[in-house]
Design a protein around this motif. Structure first.
Motif, PDB file in Angstrom:
ATOM      1  N   GLY A  38      56.597   3.289  64.826  1.00 56.00           N
ATOM      2  CA  GLY A  38      57.710   4.173  65.124  1.00 56.00           C
ATOM      3  C   GLY A  38      58.293   4.812  63.877  1.00 56.00           C
ATOM      4  O   GLY A  38      58.747   5.964  63.911  1.00 56.00           O
ATOM      5  N   GLN A  39      58.281   4.081  62.763  1.00 61.78           N
ATOM      6  CA  GLN A  39      58.785   4.646  61.515  1.00 61.78           C
ATOM      7  C   GLN A  39      57.885   5.779  61.019  1.00 61.78           C
ATOM      8  O   GLN A  39      58.367   6.772  60.474  1.00 61.78           O
ATOM      9  CB  GLN A  39      58.881   3.556  60.452  1.00 61.78           C
ATOM     10  CG  GLN A  39      59.857   2.444  60.801  1.00 61.78           C
ATOM     11  CD  GLN A  39      59.996   1.436  59.682  1.00 61.78           C
ATOM     12  OE1 GLN A  39      59.966   1.805  58.515  1.00 61.78           O
ATOM     13  NE2 GLN A  39      60.138   0.175  60.028  1.00 61.78           N
ATOM     14  N   LEU A  40      56.590   5.613  61.212  1.00 63.16           N
ATOM     15  CA  LEU A  40      55.658   6.666  60.803  1.00 63.16           C
ATOM     16  C   LEU A  40      55.845   7.914  61.663  1.00 63.16           C
ATOM     17  O   LEU A  40      55.796   9.041  61.156  1.00 63.16           O
ATOM     18  CB  LEU A  40      54.220   6.152  60.902  1.00 63.16           C
ATOM     19  CG  LEU A  40      53.886   4.888  60.101  1.00 63.16           C
ATOM     20  CD1 LEU A  40      52.412   4.525  60.250  1.00 63.16           C
ATOM     21  CD2 LEU A  40      54.235   5.073  58.632  1.00 63.16           C
ATOM     22  N   ASP A  41      56.059   7.711  62.965  1.00 61.58           N
ATOM     23  CA  ASP A  41      56.298   8.847  63.855  1.00 61.58           C
ATOM     24  C   ASP A  41      57.605   9.551  63.496  1.00 61.58           C
ATOM     25  O   ASP A  41      57.693  10.788  63.530  1.00 61.58           O
ATOM     26  CB  ASP A  41      56.338   8.376  65.304  1.00 61.58           C
ATOM     27  CG  ASP A  41      54.982   7.872  65.785  1.00 61.58           C
ATOM     28  OD1 ASP A  41      53.960   8.265  65.181  1.00 61.58           O
ATOM     29  OD2 ASP A  41      54.951   7.074  66.745  1.00 61.58           O
ATOM     30  N   ALA A  42      58.622   8.759  63.121  1.00 58.89           N
ATOM     31  CA  ALA A  42      59.905   9.354  62.735  1.00 58.89           C
ATOM     32  C   ALA A  42      59.765  10.171  61.459  1.00 58.89           C
ATOM     33  O   ALA A  42      60.369  11.248  61.328  1.00 58.89           O
ATOM     34  CB  ALA A  42      60.944   8.249  62.539  1.00 58.89           C
ATOM     35  N   ASP A  85      57.063  11.681  60.483  1.00 66.41           N
ATOM     36  CA  ASP A  85      56.370  12.927  60.865  1.00 66.41           C
ATOM     37  C   ASP A  85      57.329  13.909  61.518  1.00 66.41           C
ATOM     38  O   ASP A  85      57.232  15.123  61.305  1.00 66.41           O
ATOM     39  CB  ASP A  85      55.211  12.603  61.819  1.00 66.41           C
ATOM     40  CG  ASP A  85      54.078  11.857  61.132  1.00 66.41           C
ATOM     41  OD1 ASP A  85      53.914  12.034  59.911  1.00 66.41           O
ATOM     42  OD2 ASP A  85      53.375  11.098  61.818  1.00 66.41           O
ATOM     43  N   SER A  86      58.260  13.380  62.304  1.00 62.29           N
ATOM     44  CA  SER A  86      59.162  14.253  63.064  1.00 62.29           C
ATOM     45  C   SER A  86      60.138  15.003  62.157  1.00 62.29           C
ATOM     46  O   SER A  86      60.631  16.077  62.541  1.00 62.29           O
ATOM     47  CB  SER A  86      59.952  13.433  64.090  1.00 62.29           C
ATOM     48  OG  SER A  86      60.843  12.537  63.440  1.00 62.29           O
ATOM     49  N   ILE A  87      60.433  14.461  60.979  1.00 64.22           N
ATOM     50  CA  ILE A  87      61.355  15.161  60.067  1.00 64.22           C
ATOM     51  C   ILE A  87      60.601  15.956  59.005  1.00 64.22           C
ATOM     52  O   ILE A  87      61.185  16.425  58.025  1.00 64.22           O
ATOM     53  CB  ILE A  87      62.326  14.169  59.394  1.00 64.22           C
ATOM     54  CG1 ILE A  87      61.563  13.134  58.552  1.00 64.22           C
ATOM     55  CG2 ILE A  87      63.188  13.474  60.434  1.00 64.22           C
ATOM     56  CD1 ILE A  87      62.491  12.206  57.768  1.00 64.22           C
ATOM     57  N   GLY A  88      59.268  16.070  59.179  1.00 63.41           N
ATOM     58  CA  GLY A  88      58.479  16.951  58.329  1.00 63.41           C
ATOM     59  C   GLY A  88      58.012  16.358  57.014  1.00 63.41           C
ATOM     60  O   GLY A  88      57.700  17.108  56.076  1.00 63.41           O
ATOM     61  N   MET A 136      51.976  12.257  51.508  1.00 60.58           N
ATOM     62  CA  MET A 136      52.322  11.551  50.286  1.00 60.58           C
ATOM     63  C   MET A 136      53.774  11.060  50.317  1.00 60.58           C
ATOM     64  O   MET A 136      54.074   9.949  49.878  1.00 60.58           O
ATOM     65  CB  MET A 136      52.111  12.462  49.072  1.00 60.58           C
ATOM     66  CG  MET A 136      52.389  11.781  47.738  1.00 60.58           C
ATOM     67  SD  MET A 136      51.390  10.270  47.502  1.00 60.58           S
ATOM     68  CE  MET A 136      49.739  10.992  47.440  1.00 60.58           C
ATOM     69  N   MET A 137      54.686  11.895  50.839  1.00 65.41           N
ATOM     70  CA  MET A 137      56.082  11.478  50.945  1.00 65.41           C
ATOM     71  C   MET A 137      56.216  10.292  51.887  1.00 65.41           C
ATOM     72  O   MET A 137      56.976   9.349  51.612  1.00 65.41           O
ATOM     73  CB  MET A 137      56.943  12.641  51.449  1.00 65.41           C
ATOM     74  CG  MET A 137      57.124  13.780  50.451  1.00 65.41           C
ATOM     75  SD  MET A 137      57.998  15.187  51.190  1.00 65.41           S
ATOM     76  CE  MET A 137      59.563  14.425  51.625  1.00 65.41           C
ATOM     77  N   LYS A 138      55.483  10.336  52.977  1.00 63.27           N
ATOM     78  CA  LYS A 138      55.541   9.232  53.950  1.00 63.27           C
ATOM     79  C   LYS A 138      55.026   7.934  53.336  1.00 63.27           C
ATOM     80  O   LYS A 138      55.609   6.870  53.545  1.00 63.27           O
ATOM     81  CB  LYS A 138      54.723   9.612  55.183  1.00 63.27           C
ATOM     82  CG  LYS A 138      54.779   8.594  56.297  1.00 63.27           C
ATOM     83  CD  LYS A 138      54.208   9.167  57.585  1.00 63.27           C
ATOM     84  CE  LYS A 138      52.748   9.531  57.425  1.00 63.27           C
ATOM     85  NZ  LYS A 138      52.147   9.991  58.702  1.00 63.27           N
ATOM     86  N   PHE A 139      53.948   8.056  52.562  1.00 60.47           N
ATOM     87  CA  PHE A 139      53.389   6.860  51.923  1.00 60.47           C
ATOM     88  C   PHE A 139      54.354   6.295  50.888  1.00 60.47           C
ATOM     89  O   PHE A 139      54.576   5.077  50.820  1.00 60.47           O
ATOM     90  CB  PHE A 139      52.050   7.204  51.268  1.00 60.47           C
ATOM     91  CG  PHE A 139      51.425   6.057  50.528  1.00 60.47           C
ATOM     92  CD1 PHE A 139      50.769   5.042  51.210  1.00 60.47           C
ATOM     93  CD2 PHE A 139      51.502   5.984  49.140  1.00 60.47           C
ATOM     94  CE1 PHE A 139      50.208   3.977  50.531  1.00 60.47           C
ATOM     95  CE2 PHE A 139      50.944   4.928  48.450  1.00 60.47           C
ATOM     96  CZ  PHE A 139      50.294   3.920  49.148  1.00 60.47           C
ATOM     97  N   ARG A 140      54.950   7.192  50.080  1.00 59.77           N
ATOM     98  CA  ARG A 140      55.804   6.751  48.975  1.00 59.77           C
ATOM     99  C   ARG A 140      57.154   6.226  49.444  1.00 59.77           C
ATOM    100  O   ARG A 140      57.671   5.264  48.880  1.00 59.77           O
ATOM    101  CB  ARG A 140      56.003   7.910  47.993  1.00 59.77           C
ATOM    102  CG  ARG A 140      56.805   7.564  46.756  1.00 59.77           C
ATOM    103  CD  ARG A 140      56.689   8.660  45.712  1.00 59.77           C
ATOM    104  NE  ARG A 140      57.084   9.957  46.243  1.00 59.77           N
ATOM    105  CZ  ARG A 140      58.335  10.417  46.244  1.00 59.77           C
ATOM    106  NH1 ARG A 140      59.300   9.662  45.740  1.00 59.77           N
ATOM    107  NH2 ARG A 140      58.601  11.621  46.709  1.00 59.77           N
ATOM    108  N   ARG A 141      57.716   6.823  50.497  1.00 65.28           N
ATOM    109  CA  ARG A 141      59.082   6.470  50.906  1.00 65.28           C
ATOM    110  C   ARG A 141      59.144   5.497  52.080  1.00 65.28           C
ATOM    111  O   ARG A 141      60.148   4.794  52.244  1.00 65.28           O
ATOM    112  CB  ARG A 141      59.852   7.739  51.266  1.00 65.28           C
ATOM    113  CG  ARG A 141      60.029   8.704  50.111  1.00 65.28           C
ATOM    114  CD  ARG A 141      60.872   9.889  50.518  1.00 65.28           C
ATOM    115  NE  ARG A 141      61.048  10.839  49.424  1.00 65.28           N
ATOM    116  CZ  ARG A 141      61.753  11.959  49.513  1.00 65.28           C
ATOM    117  NH1 ARG A 141      62.368  12.264  50.645  1.00 65.28           N
ATOM    118  NH2 ARG A 141      61.864  12.761  48.472  1.00 65.28           N
TER     119      ARG A 141
END
Length: 229
Positions: A117-121, A123-126, A130-135
């Motif tokens: 769910g965190q990964l989907d969230a 994605d939903s905020i754009g 790399m940002m998703k992996f790092r943060r």
């Protein structure tokens, strides 16, 4: 033993160079293999599975022989002369392959532990990949994988003890040279001295990881009132 210890200590920088190269490149390889297996990348997925299974099921001594004696034969078919490579390159490559397979199995479950769910969230905020992996992913993966990465690096230090079989003068290579020069006299003292050196290296490695974990946990403290973790 004091004389032997002094000589063995001179090989520690070379041994640690191999450990640092093999550990850093092995971790990079492990991340790539883990991603391939998690995403089930076409064509690469079965190759990655075979690679991990083989290198986790066979001892590093086999890998060193395969890389040192087998890789030049394979690369020769492509016009590459690997016989000109230094023994350090062969040894490091063997340990990278071995370490990468093991660490990929530490990273994969750590990645899968992150809530979808965190990964989907993210994605939903754009967020970009790399940002998703790092943060999102890395801050949650690291605490889970950290103890296993520490153990893998300590095991890597000990795995360097077999590099003398291809003529490298690391800690164990120097110890073997002492024994051969003295015609096998006082072998016990030489092996005890080598064991002490490895013990000190692994002890210091553990302390470095503990300090790094302490600093990481310290940064997570909230500076505002309460000091909540």
């Amino acid at each position: 033993m004091v004389k032997i210890l002094n000589r063995l200590i001179t090989t520690v920088p070379y041994t640690m160079l191999i450990v640092i190269i093999s550990g850093s490149l092995g971790l990079t390889l492990a991340m790539g293999i883990a991603i391939i297996r998690i995403k089930k990348v076409m064509f690469l997925y079965p190759i990655a599975n075979v690679y991990v299974s083989f290198f986790r099921s066979t001892p590093p001594l086999i890998h060193i022989f395969l890389v040192y004696y087998g890789l030049p034969l394979v690369l020769r078919k492509f016009g590459i002369d690997a016989n000109e490579w230094s023994r350090t390159v062969h040894a490091s490559l063997a340990l990278v392959l071995f370490n990468g397979a093991h660490m990929s199995e530490f990273l994969r479950p750590a990645y899968l532990s992150v809530d979808r769910g965190q990964l989907d969230a993210a994605d939903s905020i754009g967020m970009t990949g790399m940002m998703k992996f790092r943060r999102v992913i890395l801050p949650q993966m690291l605490p889970i994988a950290w103890p296993n990465i520490e153990n893998a690096l300590i095991e890597l230090v000990k795995d360097t003890s077999v590099l003398f079989v291809i003529g490298l003068f690391d800690i164990m290579g120097m110890a073997k040279m002492f024994i051969q020069n003295d015609y096998g006299v006082k072998k016990l003292e030489v092996y005890i001295a080598a064991g002490i050196v490895y013990w000190c290296i692994t002890f210091l490695t553990e302390r470095v990881f503990e300090f790094a974990e302490y600093r990481r946990n310290k940064k997570k403290r909230v500076p505002a009132g309460g000091g909540v973790l």
